[in-house]
Design a protein around this motif. Sequence first.
Motif, PDB file in Angstrom:
ATOM      1  N   GLY A 195       0.786  -1.227   0.000  1.00  0.00           N
ATOM      2  CA  GLY A 195       0.000   0.000   0.000  1.00  0.00           C
ATOM      3  C   GLY A 195       0.814   1.269   0.000  1.00  0.00           C
ATOM      4  N   LEU A 196       2.164   1.136   0.116  1.00  0.00           N
ATOM      5  CA  LEU A 196       3.012   2.331   0.022  1.00  0.00           C
ATOM      6  C   LEU A 196       2.850   2.967  -1.349  1.00  0.00           C
ATOM      7  CD1 LEU A 196       6.408   1.232   1.643  1.00  0.00           C
ATOM      8  CD2 LEU A 196       4.617   2.619   2.670  1.00  0.00           C
ATOM      9  N   LYS A 197       2.891   4.303  -1.387  1.00  0.00           N
ATOM     10  CA  LYS A 197       2.691   5.001  -2.669  1.00  0.00           C
ATOM     11  C   LYS A 197       3.710   6.134  -2.796  1.00  0.00           C
ATOM     12  CE  LYS A 197      -0.726   7.655  -5.304  1.00  0.00           C
ATOM     13  NZ  LYS A 197      -2.094   8.258  -5.271  1.00  0.00           N
ATOM     14  N   LEU A 198       4.490   6.080  -3.874  1.00  0.00           N
ATOM     15  CA  LEU A 198       5.451   7.153  -4.155  1.00  0.00           C
ATOM     16  C   LEU A 198       4.715   8.273  -4.891  1.00  0.00           C
ATOM     17  CD1 LEU A 198       8.472   8.040  -4.157  1.00  0.00           C
ATOM     18  CD2 LEU A 198       8.629   7.045  -6.449  1.00  0.00           C
ATOM     19  N   VAL A 199       4.668   9.452  -4.264  1.00  0.00           N
ATOM     20  CA  VAL A 199       3.907  10.554  -4.868  1.00  0.00           C
ATOM     21  C   VAL A 199       4.812  11.642  -5.444  1.00  0.00           C
ATOM     22  CG1 VAL A 199       1.902  10.179  -3.396  1.00  0.00           C
ATOM     23  CG2 VAL A 199       3.695  11.742  -2.640  1.00  0.00           C
ATOM     24  N   ALA A 200       6.088  11.626  -5.123  1.00  0.00           N
ATOM     25  CA  ALA A 200       6.995  12.658  -5.646  1.00  0.00           C
ATOM     26  C   ALA A 200       8.434  12.222  -5.396  1.00  0.00           C
ATOM     27  CB  ALA A 200       6.737  14.003  -4.973  1.00  0.00           C
ATOM     28  N   GLY A 201       9.376  12.908  -6.070  1.00  0.00           N
ATOM     29  CA  GLY A 201      10.803  12.673  -5.855  1.00  0.00           C
ATOM     30  C   GLY A 201      11.305  11.378  -6.446  1.00  0.00           C
TER      31      GLY A 201
END
Length: 560
Positions: free
Chosen positions: A15-21
Amino acid sequence: MLTIKDLFKINALDGLKLVAGEKGIHNVISLVNIIENPDKFDWLSSNELLLSTGYIFKDNEDLQNRIIKELAEINCSGLVIKMKRYFDHIPENMIRQANTYGLPLIELPFEYTLSKVIAIINEKASGTYDLLNRRTVDLHNTLFRIVLEGGGIERISSMLSETIHNPILFFDRDWKLLHYDDLAANDLPLSNFFDLVINKPIFNQDFIESIPQPMNQMKKSIKRVYHLDGFEVKCRILPIFVADKLYGYIVVWQTVRELTEFDYIALEQTSTIVALEMIKAKEIEEVKLKIRDDFLDDLITGKITISETVETQCNLHGLHTSYHYYCTVIHIESDEGEASKDWVARKNRLEHTARRCVELVYDHASAANGEVTCFYRNNRIIILIGQNEKRLPVSEAKHFANHIYETLSKQIEKASFFIGIGRQHDSIISIHKSYAEANEAIRLMQRFGHKEGMAHFEDHSVYHFLDSNIKQMELEAFFTQSLGKVYEHDQLHGTRYIVTLEHYFFHHLNISETAKALFIHRNTLIYRIEKIKDILNTDLKNAEELLKIQLALKIARLLQ
């Protein structure tokens, strides 16, 4: 090595979500930490993954932007924010900042606790540091070998600078430069911006005051920005300490590349090794100083009389048996009075003042017209000044002493100074005589009620002769016989004939100069002189009578 990309392969963290960087997706994770304090930046290090609920920055856009920027500059791995607690979604400004700096910004589902996430990541990260551990052991062995070979701070500094690929500066606890190493790849060379003089401060006071104190309790490096003309330079600052005692600082002039996890390990290991080197160097220096101090004490107290012994010791400590020497003594009077009841604190302040006085004397030694040796004993600064070829006029000795007096008065607060100057002697073996004369000049100034000042022994040689060789009863009898009637007249009628005589003789019996000095009319002075002649029954022309009166006036000062 565990990276940000590997987090998304851990089933237990679904469920981890990379939203930027996304540019930082390959950042290595060495440590997982929680950040819930906006003042915690000083305690963070490279390759840390930070977890947060977002509470500290939920209503502060400036802090949101600052956190992204600070974590990126520290070279942290990324920032994980738990959702649905204080944020339904990560603010757009944080996403823009994270993309700008390449710092991974990750959403964590609400059902995960921060402690559970830390445990999961640490379990995966364990066992991935064999290479780092081997490099660390190799570094330790290299540092240890340098110490065994007596390489000192110079070789340690050179090795560290090459290891972390950045310029390095070493400072003592008072921020005085001990050593530095620059790199050819540094686009902002140290020599372009600093006067790199050893044992002198080079950083401005604003930068130094920005360092939290006591820093020896941190035991980790902190980041500070040094502002130059048109430039901002990131610095990493690490205290050098042993057993919570601070010895100095290591500063990384971070202009070539960002620091890695291994670089921080290298800094911490170097800090410990350098602290031990500084302790060793301090102990050696203390032994040298003890030998030097014992010699100087014996020299100024006249305990050394064998010329061969003096010559050997002088050669060892930078003095010259063939020079003409004289001694100047500075007596420090604290202006604090009884305000401070803590005698230990007073003693420490006095010692600090004395050390500062010695530094200032050496800073202005070029004005002495001779070679200067300066040291302190309690509240007295002793200065030995030697000339090679010529004998020094008293006026030049006074000129240097007055220069030092003015400097100390301006630079040292809450203190006043008496400066006594002894006569110059042909051999350093006689310097104890000059030392005694300088102390005698100070004693007589204090006896005459001066609050501070400067005097040469020859200014008071007559007073010294009278005070040292004649009993007080005899001095009183001589004064009574010579000027007793004038003194009684002053006491009965409120006149100031004794003071008038002092000025009259000081100005070589010149009526006009004496009247000017007393701020009275010339005729008034003539009237006073005539009255004094009547009282003494003399015309003030006989040489023997004049000598008796002058001696009586000096005795009057001694007797107060």
